[in-house]
Design a protein around this motif. Sequence first.
Motif: not given
Length: 261
Positions: A123-124, A210-212, A249-250, A254-255
């Motif tokens: 996804f990156m 938050v996800s980071g 990578i999270v 998530v986005l």
Amino acid sequence: MERLKTRVITGILWGAGFLLVVYLGGIWYTALVFFLATLAYYELIRMNHIRLMDWHGLTGLVFLWLLLFPNLVWEGNMLRGDAVFLFVLLLLFITVASKNRVEYQHIAYLLFSSFYLGFGFHFMNETRIVNGLAITLAIVFSTWATDTGAYFVGKARGKTKLWPAISPNKTIEGSLGGVFLAVVTMILFSFITDSLTISQALLIGLVISVSGQIGDLMESAIKRTLNVKDSGSILPGHGGVLDRLDSLIVVFPVLHLLQLL
């Protein structure tokens, strides 16, 4: 002081090089993602004393590559379930062929590592290709803003431990400082590009931060479980590639999962 100097110099060089390749995009960026994902995989399995050139290590690596670029194997954005099951069977067969020298927990760890890194780096790469340069840079800068805000606010005001069993140096005050700076960064991006409303920028900035931070804690939990301080040493003062990219990578998956891109 010397360690901080090393950390700052490495951070500047790493950041400048990474941003240059993000700007170039295309095959340059995809090649970088491929290289970083492979190196992160090597770091992650080495932490659990698994060698890359063993059969199960190589099988996990091939699985990672398929997760990174499934469209090179067949049309589609995600790996098919039958291919996943094939790799599960192959890894399980290796436990039999090795006469249990390769144990079940090693296979489970390899599968987890491939999924964890494969989807994150996929996804990156996908974000830069599909969504473009501007939003990719905004996500990267907001993630870095989280780290910066958390570090400096935590140093200056941090008193309440965030999750001492996992990462004893992180504080709630630092975490909130990271959230604030990430949201400000994303709002500034919305003003500069006029591509997001304020409410969208606020929501995306909040999710990124938050996800980071959760991604950072997740990698810390893995390292603590395996009694490892850093994933590697390729980046002086920062550790390994996985130490630098554990948040991104999270954030990217998530986005996409929340359909915010």
